[in-house]
Write an enzyme that holds these catalytic residues in place. Structure first.
Site, PDB file in Angstrom:
ATOM      1  N   HIS A  75       0.825  -1.206   0.000  1.00  0.00           N
ATOM      2  CA  HIS A  75       0.000   0.000   0.000  1.00  0.00           C
ATOM      3  C   HIS A  75       0.858   1.254   0.000  1.00  0.00           C
ATOM      4  O   HIS A  75       0.531   2.254  -0.613  1.00  0.00           O
ATOM      5  CB  HIS A  75      -0.900   0.041   1.236  1.00  0.00           C
ATOM      6  CG  HIS A  75      -1.792  -1.139   1.358  1.00  0.00           C
ATOM      7  ND1 HIS A  75      -2.777  -1.422   0.447  1.00  0.00           N
ATOM      8  CD2 HIS A  75      -1.836  -2.121   2.286  1.00  0.00           C
ATOM      9  CE1 HIS A  75      -3.393  -2.530   0.812  1.00  0.00           C
ATOM     10  NE2 HIS A  75      -2.848  -2.970   1.919  1.00  0.00           N
ATOM     11  N   HIS A 103       5.252   6.130   7.823  1.00  0.00           N
ATOM     12  CA  HIS A 103       4.956   5.804   6.424  1.00  0.00           C
ATOM     13  C   HIS A 103       4.589   7.083   5.683  1.00  0.00           C
ATOM     14  O   HIS A 103       4.449   8.150   6.291  1.00  0.00           O
ATOM     15  CB  HIS A 103       3.840   4.760   6.331  1.00  0.00           C
ATOM     16  CG  HIS A 103       2.555   5.204   6.955  1.00  0.00           C
ATOM     17  ND1 HIS A 103       2.198   4.896   8.245  1.00  0.00           N
ATOM     18  CD2 HIS A 103       1.541   5.971   6.473  1.00  0.00           C
ATOM     19  CE1 HIS A 103       1.032   5.431   8.521  1.00  0.00           C
ATOM     20  NE2 HIS A 103       0.600   6.107   7.467  1.00  0.00           N
ATOM     21  N   HIS A 105       2.335   9.134   2.490  1.00  0.00           N
ATOM     22  CA  HIS A 105       1.116   9.188   1.676  1.00  0.00           C
ATOM     23  C   HIS A 105       1.366  10.049   0.455  1.00  0.00           C
ATOM     24  O   HIS A 105       1.898  11.141   0.553  1.00  0.00           O
ATOM     25  CB  HIS A 105      -0.037   9.826   2.466  1.00  0.00           C
ATOM     26  CG  HIS A 105      -0.556   8.945   3.549  1.00  0.00           C
ATOM     27  ND1 HIS A 105      -1.547   8.014   3.344  1.00  0.00           N
ATOM     28  CD2 HIS A 105      -0.204   8.836   4.847  1.00  0.00           C
ATOM     29  CE1 HIS A 105      -1.788   7.380   4.475  1.00  0.00           C
ATOM     30  NE2 HIS A 105      -0.985   7.856   5.402  1.00  0.00           N
ATOM     31  N   HIS A 128       3.429  10.080   8.200  1.00  0.00           N
ATOM     32  CA  HIS A 128       2.758   9.787   9.468  1.00  0.00           C
ATOM     33  C   HIS A 128       3.663   8.937  10.356  1.00  0.00           C
ATOM     34  O   HIS A 128       4.079   7.849   9.947  1.00  0.00           O
ATOM     35  CB  HIS A 128       1.453   9.016   9.228  1.00  0.00           C
ATOM     36  CG  HIS A 128       0.383   9.849   8.593  1.00  0.00           C
ATOM     37  ND1 HIS A 128      -0.698   9.304   7.935  1.00  0.00           N
ATOM     38  CD2 HIS A 128       0.242  11.200   8.522  1.00  0.00           C
ATOM     39  CE1 HIS A 128      -1.466  10.305   7.495  1.00  0.00           C
ATOM     40  NE2 HIS A 128      -0.917  11.446   7.830  1.00  0.00           N
ATOM     41  N   THR A 207     -13.854   4.082  13.227  1.00  0.00           N
ATOM     42  CA  THR A 207     -15.163   4.177  12.585  1.00  0.00           C
ATOM     43  C   THR A 207     -15.972   2.891  12.716  1.00  0.00           C
ATOM     44  O   THR A 207     -17.069   2.788  12.188  1.00  0.00           O
ATOM     45  CB  THR A 207     -15.000   4.521  11.098  1.00  0.00           C
ATOM     46  OG1 THR A 207     -14.074   3.606  10.526  1.00  0.00           O
ATOM     47  CG2 THR A 207     -14.513   5.953  10.929  1.00  0.00           C
TER      48      THR A 207
HETATM   49 ZN   LIG Z   1      -1.066   7.315   7.358  1.00  0.00          ZN
END
Ligand SMILES: [Zn+2]
Length: 243
Positions: A75, A103, A105, A128, A207
């Site tokens: 990912h 990581h 993004h 992050h 969530t």
């Molecule tokens: Zn993240």
């Protein structure tokens, strides 16, 4: 969606920002949501919170006995902390947190962008740093606990070359396939950070039930510079932004 409980000593370090939860109408603290939308921070609605004092990053400032492993997890690019003792406290956190991984993004290749926005503006990249409460042994164990996780978010601007990221970027070619991983030469985590005196703070619920307010989010006001070349190096087609 509350501020931290208990009393916190007042400090006057620069100006620290906390976003009052009542302004975070787009945050969905209720159960049932499937996707965390990108978050747009409206700085005109930011409230100063004097309970958010400076972070203690002293344990992240050394490269001695620090071991990182960079991985393509299918990912994103994730840098896992193999050594122990990368602890963070202060910053209005309710205790000590251990860094487990950090990581990056990006958006898709044609539309590179961060997860967070400031006043509707996206950034070229975002990092992050994911930490768990030190009473638990991992992010997985902590994620169902109120304030179990804390994430430090750093936004990137495309600007000058940033040699602090050379060790990470030069190894991206070694991890072009899912599950590829390489041990990095030690460096101090804080060497990657810009000034960390000012930051935005909000709290995020999971969530899915039971929807604990598990994640304490910090987005630093100061951005990290990275060159256009470095930025383009970081976005191979095989990596997709999902986290
Ligand atoms: Zn993240």
């Amino acid at each position: 969606m509350n501020y931290l409980p208990g009393s916190v000593s007042l400090h006057t370090w620069g100006y620290h920002h906390g976003i009052h939860p009542k302004h975070w109408k787009y945050l969905n603290p209720t159960c049932g949501g499937k996707q965390q939308s990108p978050i747009d921070m409206k700085t005109s609605k930011v409230k100063t919170d004097t309970r958010l004092w400076k972070f203690d990053f002293s344990k992240l400032s050394t490269s001695k006995n620090v071991k990182f492993e960079i991985t393509n997890n299918g990912h994103t690019v994730q840098v896992r902390v193999i050594s122990h003792g990368l602890e963070v406290s202060g910053g209005g956190l309710p205790g000590t947190y251990n860094v487990e991984q950090f990581h990056f993004h990006w958006g898709s290749e044609d539309k590179r962008e961060s997860k967070h926005e400031i006043n509707g503006k996206h950034f070229s990249m975002e990092m992050h740093v994911v930490m768990h409460f030190d009473r638990f042994s991992s992010v997985n164990e902590s994620m169902n606990i109120t304030y179990g996780l804390a994430v430090l978010g750093f936004l990137f601007d495309v600007g000058r070359h940033n040699h602090k990221f050379d060790e990470i970027i030069t190894h991206l070619h070694d991890i072009e396939h899912k599950d590829d991983h390489v041990i990095l030469t030690s460096f101090s985590l804080t060497s990657l950070f810009p000034s960390t005196d000012c930051f935005y703070r909000y709290y995020w619920s999971l969530t899915t039930p039971p929807c604990f307010e598990s994640v304490i989010w910090t987005i630093f006001k100061e951005h990290i510079d990275i060159s256009e070349f470095q930025s383009s190096e970081t976005v191979p087609t095989s990596r997709k932004n999902t986290l």
